[in-house]
Design a protein around this motif. Structure first.
Motif, PDB file in Angstrom:
ATOM      1  N   TYR A 142      15.935  -2.097   2.277  1.00  0.00           N
ATOM      2  CA  TYR A 142      16.746  -3.110   1.615  1.00  0.00           C
ATOM      3  C   TYR A 142      17.997  -2.455   1.029  1.00  0.00           C
ATOM      4  CZ  TYR A 142      12.164  -5.341   1.643  1.00  0.00           C
ATOM      5  OH  TYR A 142      10.947  -5.848   2.021  1.00  0.00           O
ATOM      6  N   PRO A 143      19.138  -3.127   1.085  1.00  0.00           N
ATOM      7  CA  PRO A 143      20.341  -2.583   0.441  1.00  0.00           C
ATOM      8  C   PRO A 143      20.220  -2.687  -1.078  1.00  0.00           C
ATOM      9  CG  PRO A 143      20.797  -4.738   1.361  1.00  0.00           C
ATOM     10  CD  PRO A 143      19.395  -4.383   1.764  1.00  0.00           C
ATOM     11  N   VAL A 144      20.872  -1.751  -1.781  1.00  0.00           N
ATOM     12  CA  VAL A 144      20.866  -1.744  -3.246  1.00  0.00           C
ATOM     13  C   VAL A 144      22.295  -1.595  -3.733  1.00  0.00           C
ATOM     14  CG1 VAL A 144      20.118  -0.515  -5.311  1.00  0.00           C
ATOM     15  CG2 VAL A 144      18.587  -0.692  -3.366  1.00  0.00           C
ATOM     16  N   GLY A 145      22.735  -2.510  -4.547  1.00  0.00           N
ATOM     17  CA  GLY A 145      24.040  -2.397  -5.186  1.00  0.00           C
ATOM     18  C   GLY A 145      25.217  -2.481  -4.226  1.00  0.00           C
ATOM     19  N   GLN A 146      26.395  -2.350  -4.787  1.00  0.00           N
ATOM     20  CA  GLN A 146      27.640  -2.457  -4.031  1.00  0.00           C
ATOM     21  C   GLN A 146      28.057  -1.137  -3.396  1.00  0.00           C
ATOM     22  OE1 GLN A 146      29.152  -5.381  -3.592  1.00  0.00           O
ATOM     23  NE2 GLN A 146      27.533  -6.332  -4.794  1.00  0.00           N
ATOM     24  N   GLU A 147      27.475  -0.021  -3.844  1.00  0.00           N
ATOM     25  CA  GLU A 147      27.896   1.294  -3.377  1.00  0.00           C
ATOM     26  C   GLU A 147      27.149   1.770  -2.138  1.00  0.00           C
ATOM     27  OE1 GLU A 147      26.831   1.046  -6.823  1.00  0.00           O
ATOM     28  OE2 GLU A 147      28.839   0.324  -7.213  1.00  0.00           O
ATOM     29  N   GLY A 148      26.289   0.959  -1.559  1.00  0.00           N
ATOM     30  CA  GLY A 148      25.603   1.335  -0.331  1.00  0.00           C
ATOM     31  C   GLY A 148      24.265   2.014  -0.521  1.00  0.00           C
ATOM     32  N   GLY A 149      23.659   1.881  -1.683  1.00  0.00           N
ATOM     33  CA  GLY A 149      22.338   2.470  -1.903  1.00  0.00           C
ATOM     34  C   GLY A 149      21.289   1.786  -1.045  1.00  0.00           C
ATOM     35  N   THR A 150      20.130   2.430  -0.937  1.00  0.00           N
ATOM     36  CA  THR A 150      19.035   1.933  -0.108  1.00  0.00           C
ATOM     37  C   THR A 150      17.730   1.988  -0.881  1.00  0.00           C
ATOM     38  OG1 THR A 150      20.076   2.705   1.917  1.00  0.00           O
ATOM     39  CG2 THR A 150      17.724   2.353   2.014  1.00  0.00           C
ATOM     40  N   ARG A 151      16.890   0.983  -0.657  1.00  0.00           N
ATOM     41  CA  ARG A 151      15.538   0.968  -1.207  1.00  0.00           C
ATOM     42  C   ARG A 151      14.577   0.847  -0.034  1.00  0.00           C
ATOM     43  NH1 ARG A 151      14.849  -3.288  -5.533  1.00  0.00           N
ATOM     44  NH2 ARG A 151      15.915  -4.416  -3.909  1.00  0.00           N
ATOM     45  N   LEU A 152      13.599   1.739   0.044  1.00  0.00           N
ATOM     46  CA  LEU A 152      12.571   1.687   1.076  1.00  0.00           C
ATOM     47  C   LEU A 152      11.241   1.338   0.425  1.00  0.00           C
ATOM     48  CD1 LEU A 152      13.242   4.904   3.202  1.00  0.00           C
ATOM     49  CD2 LEU A 152      14.029   2.584   3.634  1.00  0.00           C
ATOM     50  N   HIS A 153      10.473   0.485   1.083  1.00  0.00           N
ATOM     51  CA  HIS A 153       9.126   0.139   0.631  1.00  0.00           C
ATOM     52  C   HIS A 153       8.170   0.435   1.773  1.00  0.00           C
ATOM     53  CE1 HIS A 153      10.474  -3.171  -2.438  1.00  0.00           C
ATOM     54  NE2 HIS A 153      11.149  -2.057  -2.555  1.00  0.00           N
ATOM     55  N   PHE A 154       7.036   1.046   1.460  1.00  0.00           N
ATOM     56  CA  PHE A 154       5.969   1.205   2.429  1.00  0.00           C
ATOM     57  C   PHE A 154       4.677   1.510   1.691  1.00  0.00           C
ATOM     58  CE2 PHE A 154       8.120   5.232   2.023  1.00  0.00           C
ATOM     59  CZ  PHE A 154       7.134   6.205   2.033  1.00  0.00           C
ATOM     60  N   THR A 155       3.570   1.479   2.399  1.00  0.00           N
ATOM     61  CA  THR A 155       2.263   1.725   1.820  1.00  0.00           C
ATOM     62  C   THR A 155       1.703   3.014   2.399  1.00  0.00           C
ATOM     63  OG1 THR A 155       1.875  -0.652   1.654  1.00  0.00           O
ATOM     64  CG2 THR A 155      -0.058   0.765   1.499  1.00  0.00           C
ATOM     65  N   VAL A 156       1.182   3.879   1.532  1.00  0.00           N
ATOM     66  CA  VAL A 156       0.520   5.089   2.012  1.00  0.00           C
ATOM     67  C   VAL A 156      -0.984   4.924   1.871  1.00  0.00           C
ATOM     68  CG1 VAL A 156       2.449   6.649   1.574  1.00  0.00           C
ATOM     69  CG2 VAL A 156       0.744   6.309  -0.184  1.00  0.00           C
ATOM     70  N   ASP A 157      -1.701   5.542   2.794  1.00  0.00           N
ATOM     71  CA  ASP A 157      -3.160   5.509   2.823  1.00  0.00           C
ATOM     72  C   ASP A 157      -3.660   6.882   2.409  1.00  0.00           C
ATOM     73  OD1 ASP A 157      -5.852   5.432   3.393  1.00  0.00           O
ATOM     74  OD2 ASP A 157      -5.601   4.660   5.431  1.00  0.00           O
ATOM     75  N   THR A 158      -4.143   6.991   1.184  1.00  0.00           N
ATOM     76  CA  THR A 158      -4.578   8.296   0.682  1.00  0.00           C
ATOM     77  C   THR A 158      -5.926   8.717   1.243  1.00  0.00           C
ATOM     78  OG1 THR A 158      -5.607   7.374  -1.309  1.00  0.00           O
ATOM     79  CG2 THR A 158      -3.270   7.991  -1.455  1.00  0.00           C
ATOM     80  N   THR A 159      -6.586   7.848   2.008  1.00  0.00           N
ATOM     81  CA  THR A 159      -7.842   8.242   2.648  1.00  0.00           C
ATOM     82  C   THR A 159      -7.577   8.989   3.953  1.00  0.00           C
ATOM     83  OG1 THR A 159      -8.105   6.175   3.903  1.00  0.00           O
ATOM     84  CG2 THR A 159      -9.019   6.239   1.657  1.00  0.00           C
ATOM     85  N   GLN A 160      -6.339   8.960   4.440  1.00  0.00           N
ATOM     86  CA  GLN A 160      -5.943   9.674   5.658  1.00  0.00           C
ATOM     87  C   GLN A 160      -4.908  10.725   5.277  1.00  0.00           C
ATOM     88  OE1 GLN A 160      -4.656   7.125   8.801  1.00  0.00           O
ATOM     89  NE2 GLN A 160      -6.254   5.642   8.431  1.00  0.00           N
ATOM     90  N   THR A 161      -5.382  11.798   4.678  1.00  0.00           N
ATOM     91  CA  THR A 161      -4.469  12.813   4.185  1.00  0.00           C
ATOM     92  C   THR A 161      -4.433  14.040   5.082  1.00  0.00           C
ATOM     93  OG1 THR A 161      -6.177  13.783   2.787  1.00  0.00           O
ATOM     94  CG2 THR A 161      -4.760  12.120   1.787  1.00  0.00           C
ATOM     95  N   ALA A 162      -3.327  14.717   5.043  1.00  0.00           N
ATOM     96  CA  ALA A 162      -3.144  15.995   5.713  1.00  0.00           C
ATOM     97  C   ALA A 162      -2.769  17.014   4.642  1.00  0.00           C
ATOM     98  CB  ALA A 162      -2.029  15.888   6.757  1.00  0.00           C
ATOM     99  N   GLU A 163      -2.785  18.272   4.971  1.00  0.00           N
ATOM    100  CA  GLU A 163      -2.313  19.283   4.020  1.00  0.00           C
ATOM    101  C   GLU A 163      -0.823  19.101   3.849  1.00  0.00           C
ATOM    102  OE1 GLU A 163      -4.015  21.222   2.157  1.00  0.00           O
ATOM    103  OE2 GLU A 163      -5.928  20.829   3.087  1.00  0.00           O
ATOM    104  N   PRO A 164      -0.245  19.268   2.707  1.00  0.00           N
ATOM    105  CA  PRO A 164      -0.832  19.752   1.461  1.00  0.00           C
ATOM    106  C   PRO A 164      -1.431  18.667   0.576  1.00  0.00           C
ATOM    107  CG  PRO A 164       1.515  19.574   1.196  1.00  0.00           C
ATOM    108  CD  PRO A 164       1.204  19.169   2.618  1.00  0.00           C
TER     109      PRO A 164
END
Length: 86
Positions: free
Chosen positions: A44-66
């Motif tokens: 999603y765009p944020v503000g007039q200066e071209g910022g960006t917002r990302l949204h997503f879901t992480v699954d902590t039951t499927q972890t890798a190192e570290p």
């Protein structure tokens, strides 16, 4: 008062990244994806200066190192206060 947002299912966390540039936001998201399984990000765009917002879901039951070693050694914090802008 804003209505409460739905809580993700057990083992999952909603992630929001706000950055000045889309590239910076993507770099941070990529680091998280190397550690956890995740859904496709939404941008999603944020503000007039071209910022960006990302949204997503992480699954902590499927972890890798570290992330796996960090999760095993980390302790829960009693400090569950929301950020001032949430």
């Amino acid at each position: 008062m804003k209505p409460a947002e739905p809580v993700p299912s057990a083992g999952h966390a909603e992630v929001r990244i706000v950055a000045a540039s889309p590239e910076t936001a993507r770099q941070v998201a990529e680091v998280l994806r190397r550690c956890f399984g995740s859904t496709e990000q939404r941008s999603y765009p944020v503000g007039q200066e071209g910022g960006t917002r990302l949204h997503f879901t992480v699954d902590t039951t499927q972890t890798a190192e570290p992330a796996r070693s960090w999760l095993l050694t980390s302790e829960s914090s009693d400090d569950n206060r929301a950020q001032s802008d949430e």
